[in-house]
Design a protein around this motif. Structure first.
Motif, PDB file in Angstrom:
ATOM      1  N   GLU A 205       0.852  -1.183   0.000  1.00  0.00           N
ATOM      2  CA  GLU A 205       0.000   0.000   0.000  1.00  0.00           C
ATOM      3  C   GLU A 205       0.897   1.245   0.000  1.00  0.00           C
ATOM      4  O   GLU A 205       2.065   1.195   0.363  1.00  0.00           O
ATOM      5  CB  GLU A 205      -0.885   0.010   1.251  1.00  0.00           C
ATOM      6  CG  GLU A 205      -1.775  -1.227   1.384  1.00  0.00           C
ATOM      7  CD  GLU A 205      -2.863  -1.264   0.331  1.00  0.00           C
ATOM      8  OE1 GLU A 205      -3.472  -0.214   0.078  1.00  0.00           O
ATOM      9  OE2 GLU A 205      -3.091  -2.342  -0.242  1.00  0.00           O
ATOM     10  N   PHE A 206       0.334   2.361  -0.410  1.00  0.00           N
ATOM     11  CA  PHE A 206       1.133   3.586  -0.512  1.00  0.00           C
ATOM     12  C   PHE A 206       0.569   4.690   0.373  1.00  0.00           C
ATOM     13  O   PHE A 206       0.641   5.876   0.034  1.00  0.00           O
ATOM     14  CB  PHE A 206       1.171   4.053  -1.971  1.00  0.00           C
ATOM     15  CG  PHE A 206       1.846   3.073  -2.891  1.00  0.00           C
ATOM     16  CD1 PHE A 206       3.203   2.844  -2.798  1.00  0.00           C
ATOM     17  CD2 PHE A 206       1.107   2.370  -3.830  1.00  0.00           C
ATOM     18  CE1 PHE A 206       3.835   1.945  -3.642  1.00  0.00           C
ATOM     19  CE2 PHE A 206       1.725   1.466  -4.677  1.00  0.00           C
ATOM     20  CZ  PHE A 206       3.095   1.257  -4.593  1.00  0.00           C
ATOM     21  N   GLU A 207       0.034   4.327   1.502  1.00  0.00           N
ATOM     22  CA  GLU A 207      -0.581   5.316   2.399  1.00  0.00           C
ATOM     23  C   GLU A 207       0.416   6.390   2.835  1.00  0.00           C
ATOM     24  O   GLU A 207       0.044   7.537   3.069  1.00  0.00           O
ATOM     25  CB  GLU A 207      -1.138   4.614   3.642  1.00  0.00           C
ATOM     26  CG  GLU A 207      -2.255   3.624   3.363  1.00  0.00           C
ATOM     27  CD  GLU A 207      -3.560   4.329   3.027  1.00  0.00           C
ATOM     28  OE1 GLU A 207      -3.654   5.543   3.249  1.00  0.00           O
ATOM     29  OE2 GLU A 207      -4.478   3.644   2.543  1.00  0.00           O
ATOM     30  N   ALA A 208       1.701   6.009   2.931  1.00  0.00           N
ATOM     31  CA  ALA A 208       2.699   6.937   3.466  1.00  0.00           C
ATOM     32  C   ALA A 208       3.118   8.001   2.469  1.00  0.00           C
ATOM     33  O   ALA A 208       3.810   8.948   2.836  1.00  0.00           O
ATOM     34  CB  ALA A 208       3.929   6.153   3.932  1.00  0.00           C
ATOM     35  N   PHE A 209       2.717   7.850   1.191  1.00  0.00           N
ATOM     36  CA  PHE A 209       3.226   8.754   0.149  1.00  0.00           C
ATOM     37  C   PHE A 209       2.098   9.465  -0.590  1.00  0.00           C
ATOM     38  O   PHE A 209       1.879   9.262  -1.787  1.00  0.00           O
ATOM     39  CB  PHE A 209       4.082   7.970  -0.845  1.00  0.00           C
ATOM     40  CG  PHE A 209       5.139   7.114  -0.211  1.00  0.00           C
ATOM     41  CD1 PHE A 209       5.965   7.616   0.779  1.00  0.00           C
ATOM     42  CD2 PHE A 209       5.293   5.790  -0.589  1.00  0.00           C
ATOM     43  CE1 PHE A 209       6.931   6.827   1.376  1.00  0.00           C
ATOM     44  CE2 PHE A 209       6.263   4.995  -0.010  1.00  0.00           C
ATOM     45  CZ  PHE A 209       7.091   5.508   0.981  1.00  0.00           C
ATOM     46  N   PRO A 210       1.365  10.323   0.093  1.00  0.00           N
ATOM     47  CA  PRO A 210       0.226  10.997  -0.551  1.00  0.00           C
ATOM     48  C   PRO A 210       0.638  11.998  -1.631  1.00  0.00           C
ATOM     49  O   PRO A 210      -0.192  12.409  -2.432  1.00  0.00           O
ATOM     50  CB  PRO A 210      -0.461  11.711   0.615  1.00  0.00           C
ATOM     51  CG  PRO A 210       0.634  11.935   1.617  1.00  0.00           C
ATOM     52  CD  PRO A 210       1.521  10.735   1.504  1.00  0.00           C
ATOM     53  N   HIS A 211       1.912  12.393  -1.650  1.00  0.00           N
ATOM     54  CA  HIS A 211       2.374  13.386  -2.621  1.00  0.00           C
ATOM     55  C   HIS A 211       3.046  12.746  -3.832  1.00  0.00           C
ATOM     56  O   HIS A 211       3.635  13.456  -4.657  1.00  0.00           O
ATOM     57  CB  HIS A 211       3.351  14.360  -1.950  1.00  0.00           C
ATOM     58  CG  HIS A 211       2.785  15.057  -0.757  1.00  0.00           C
ATOM     59  ND1 HIS A 211       1.814  16.033  -0.852  1.00  0.00           N
ATOM     60  CD2 HIS A 211       3.024  14.897   0.569  1.00  0.00           C
ATOM     61  CE1 HIS A 211       1.502  16.462   0.359  1.00  0.00           C
ATOM     62  NE2 HIS A 211       2.217  15.791   1.238  1.00  0.00           N
ATOM     63  N   LEU A 212       2.947  11.438  -3.950  1.00  0.00           N
ATOM     64  CA  LEU A 212       3.628  10.720  -5.023  1.00  0.00           C
ATOM     65  C   LEU A 212       3.152  11.192  -6.396  1.00  0.00           C
ATOM     66  O   LEU A 212       1.957  11.294  -6.658  1.00  0.00           O
ATOM     67  CB  LEU A 212       3.368   9.217  -4.872  1.00  0.00           C
ATOM     68  CG  LEU A 212       4.399   8.273  -5.492  1.00  0.00           C
ATOM     69  CD1 LEU A 212       5.760   8.459  -4.823  1.00  0.00           C
ATOM     70  CD2 LEU A 212       3.937   6.829  -5.348  1.00  0.00           C
TER      71      LEU A 212
END
Length: 808
Positions: A721-728
């Protein structure tokens, strides 16, 4: 074994491909987005006044220079429309007439010809995109002493994106250019042409490859004189018109605020108009003087400037602007006079050279000189003494200096700075002038052993010696380098740049740095820029250079393990990433490091990185299969390296040498990057899970991450999951064995590019965010790629909204 070798070659190919895309094209796109926001913040209504004190000069964010690389154009709409009408004209078909027609624009130096020419090019490429006026556009600066081969290389770069520097033979180069232009309708800008007659032999050589183009091609020539503007038989020569008073004042006030809030204040406008009237419609004077005013929004300073008697002449106005700079900044700018006119000056190189010469002064012990030097550059950009250049083939920042400013520098720098422009063009002429005996900083365009022996070795006060190019047919005699070391002991900078082809034809394919290098006891900057095909042997005597701050071997392969740890003042190291050196942890001043390889030997542990908290920019850590626990990984102390912006973590080796998947997961958990990281690449990871800092279960990870690349990751089941990278903004997935993409992809509302390559197990796509502008899907599951091309299929529906798609 064969399978392992094939995988290795795939990963090597991936390394090249991924690097080329991620660190150039994609990084630039991210930067473009940031620049847009930055330009809004910089507007005159939002800015805060800046001061030119020493403390404020330092650029603590180490960010890219935010000044736009293209000047805003005022009052040129009528001229633009006139030129565009001529560019749209179709030349009458005739077997005798060339495929192109020519338009000439002439005017005095500083009248805005170059800015207008580039403005025209950009207008065609952006505003007239649908018209498809031309198949290709080229914008070339010619200069007074131009080299035909250099211009051919620049044309190829504009056409193909590649200079084709490997082609050194003139006929081969011309043949390549012929091939690229054949049958194409081109638009060529020849900026700053100096020749006076069409019978000039170099000019004839220059235009010979253009004859294969399609009818309707156009050439726009800019020149200082009417004769030069018509040297290519321009059908019409247009004098660069002056701006009208109102447009000129608008331009002046556009640059005067410089981030301050004075633009709407009546008194500043009144005084600004008085100053603008003194400048007699000179665009370069307006930009330079206004830039200095913008750094000091004190009305009394503006009034004193308005009463100044020097502003009515362009050169005097430039001199006034120069004199108002901080003395240390002036000294740095004067140093730039050693470079040939219109050279592309790399920002980082200027910073390192200035520091090596001791020109940069920090105000406190905790302030890095690199930060202060970048502040100097920002100051010079603000008054257009340094003009940012766009180079789409590189992510680095470049600047040029206007010819009139070079004229100014020639006067103020005197004989302290000198350049030997011994171009090896087809004129076949060598360089036979005298070198001033009191010169301190010397630039030599081409390496020439005889020139060095006869005219350079006797320069007792020399502090800088830069040999820009070693031609492909000119071997570097090691005895010459040895003589330099023995005869020029005061050098602070010694730099020699080998051409790639020159290295390739050396019989031994080796270069040895002589032991006499130890005699350069004052050297701070030492560069032997070689290529991967060259092996460089370094003597142990190099450790005696205790003042050394920068070592640059570019892509050269260093032949032996070298005790760099003794060079405690080393700040920047550039070399091929395969280099191994022990006990790196002593180099606590180190800022630039190409690669660190972890191994099981003493001195190569990951803990060597613990105290290197000044590392910045990019860092590659290889050999992570040799890290055996989370506690060991934590000793790298990556989270404390706040200046790192680009981190690559690599695992390698077969199952016999790897830790268990659970241990690898713990290791990656311990390698938590700093909060400000922008780019993260993870290669060859086989852990059982992804760390909490990646999936959003803990704070402190790289929350501002914009580019994530995962390759060779062997976990089965769904991807992380990519929850930690909202600015990706950019996501790349290569050679991963995931069975599906993460289900929460639609939450990545800023994602612009998605690249999926060689992921054979993924058979369906999740809902993708509406923000995606580009999708690259290749060498994946056949059914997946087929369904993405089938109208109405659920996978097709999930990517229908994406404007740019490549599936194959």
């Amino acid at each position: 074994m064969k399978i392992k070798q094939e995988n290795a070659s795939l990963f090597d190919m991936l390394d090249i491909f991924s690097t080329a895309i991620s660190r150039m094209k994609l990084k630039k796109r991210i930067q473009k987005i940031e620049n847009t926001a930055s330009e809004v913040k910089k507007s005159s209504l939002l800015g805060v006044a800046s001061k030119t004190t020493q403390n404020d000069i330092a650029n603590k964010n180490r960010s890219k220079i935010r000044t736009s690389s293209k000047r805003k154009v005022f009052g040129r709409e009528a001229l633009r429309d006139n030129i565009m009408a001529k560019l749209r004209e179709t030349s009458p078909s005739s077997g005798k007439s060339p495929c192109y027609s020519v338009i000439g624009i002439y005017g005095v130096a500083g009248s805005g010809k170059t800015t207008f020419a580039r403005y025209t090019r950009d207008y065609i490429e952006k505003k007239c995109k649908e018209e498809k006026l031309f198949d290709t556009t080229m914008c070339i600066h010619v200069s007074e002493t131009f080299s035909v081969d250099d211009i051919f290389h620049e044309m190829l770069k504009d056409i193909t994106g590649d200079r084709h520097s490997n082609i050194s033979d003139h006929e081969e180069l011309e043949e390549k250019l012929n091939k690229e232009l054949h049958g194409k309708r081109f638009f060529l800008i020849l900026d700053d042409l100096w020749v006076k007659t069409k019978n000039d032999p170099q000019l004839e050589e220059l235009i010979s490859p253009l004859l294969v183009g399609a009818k309707g091609s156009k050439i726009l020539v800019t020149a200082r004189t009417k004769d030069a503007a018509g040297a290519l038989c321009a059908s019409e020569r247009i004098k660069m018109p002056d701006l009208d008073e109102d447009q000129y004042f608008l331009m002046f006030m556009h640059y005067a605020p410089g981030g301050t809030s004075v633009a709407d204040e009546e008194e500043f406008i009144r005084v600004g108009r008085v100053i603008a009237e003194k400048l007699h419609q000179s665009p370069i004077a307006a930009v330079a003087v206004a830039g200095r005013l913008g750094t000091n929004p004190d009305i009394m300073f503006w009034k004193n400037t308005a009463n100044h008697g020097m502003l009515s002449d362009t050169m005097d106005a430039l001199w006034w602007s120069y004199q108002s700079l901080n003395p240390d900044i002036r000294r740095c700018f004067e140093f730039c006079n050693i470079f040939p006119r219109r050279s592309k000056l790399r920002k980082d190189e200027l910073v390192h050279l200035w520091i090596a010469q001791g020109f940069v002064k920090s105000s406190c012990a905790t302030e890095d000189m690199e930060d202060v030097a970048e502040g100097y550059i920002q100051e010079l950009v603000s008054c257009s003494f340094l003009q940012p250049e766009v180079d789409d083939s590189s992510e680095e920042e470049y600047f040029t200096i206007h010819d009139l400013l070079h004229d100014l520098l020639a006067k103020v720098a005197g004989s302290e700075c000198f350049r030997i422009e011994n171009t090896r063009s087809h004129r076949g002429e060598g360089w036979d002038e005298e070198v001033p005996q009191d010169v301190r900083h010397l630039f030599v365009q081409n390496y020439d052993a005889e020139l060095i022996s006869k005219k350079i070795l006797g320069l007792e006060n020399l502090r800088t010696l830069i040999m820009d190019v070693v031609e492909f047919n000119t071997p570097v005699e090691e005895k010459v380098i040895e003589s330099i070391c023995k005869r020029l002991p005061k050098l602070r900078v010694l730099a020699v740049a080998f051409s790639e082809k020159q290295i390739g034809i050396r019989k031994s394919n080796k270069f040895s740095v002589p032991k006499s290098i130890a005699q350069l006891k004052h050297v701070h900057y030492l560069a032997f820029r070689t290529f991967g095909s060259c092996s460089v042997t370094l003597p142990s005597a190099l450790t005696k250079l205790h003042h050394i701050q920068l070592l640059d071997f570019y892509h050269g392969k260093l032949m032996l393990e070298f005790p760099f740890a003794e060079l405690v003042n080393l700040r920047h190291l550039f070399c091929w990433p395969s280099l191994k050196f022990p006990n790196l942890g002593r180099l606590i001043s180190l800022q630039t490091l190409p690669c660190f390889t972890v191994s099981n030997e003493q001195g190569y542990e990951v803990k060597q990185l613990r105290d290197l908290n000044k590392l910045r920019g990019e860092l590659l850590i290889r050999g992570l299969e040799n890290v055996k626990s989370k506690e060991e990984a934590l000793e790298a102390n990556l989270a404390a390296k706040e200046w790192l912006t680009d981190l690559r973590l690599e695992w390698d080796g077969d199952n016999d040498t790897r830790c268990s998947p659970e241990v690898e997961a713990e290791v990656l958990e311990g390698l938590c990057p700093p909060v400000g990281l922008q780019i993260l690449v993870i290669h060859g990871y086989r852990g059982s899970r992804y760390p909490d800092w990646m999936v959003g279960k803990q704070s402190g990870g790289p929350e501002a991450l914009q580019h994530l690349s995962l390759s060779g990751c062997s976990q089965l089941g769904p991807g992380t999951e990519f929850e930690a990278f909202p600015h990706l903004r950019v996501l790349q997935i290569w050679f991963c064995s995931w069975e599906s993409l993460p289900g929460n992809m639609e939450r990545l509302t800023l994602l612009k590019q998605l690249y999926i390559w060689c992921c054979k197990n993924i058979r369906s796509l999740p809902t993708l965010p509406q923000s995606i502008e580009e999708l690259y899907l290749a060498s994946c599951n056949h059914e997946l790629m087929k369904s993405c091309k089938t109208a109405g299929h659920p996978n097709w529906q999930k990517i229908e909204h994406i404007p740019r798609k490549y599936i194959g």
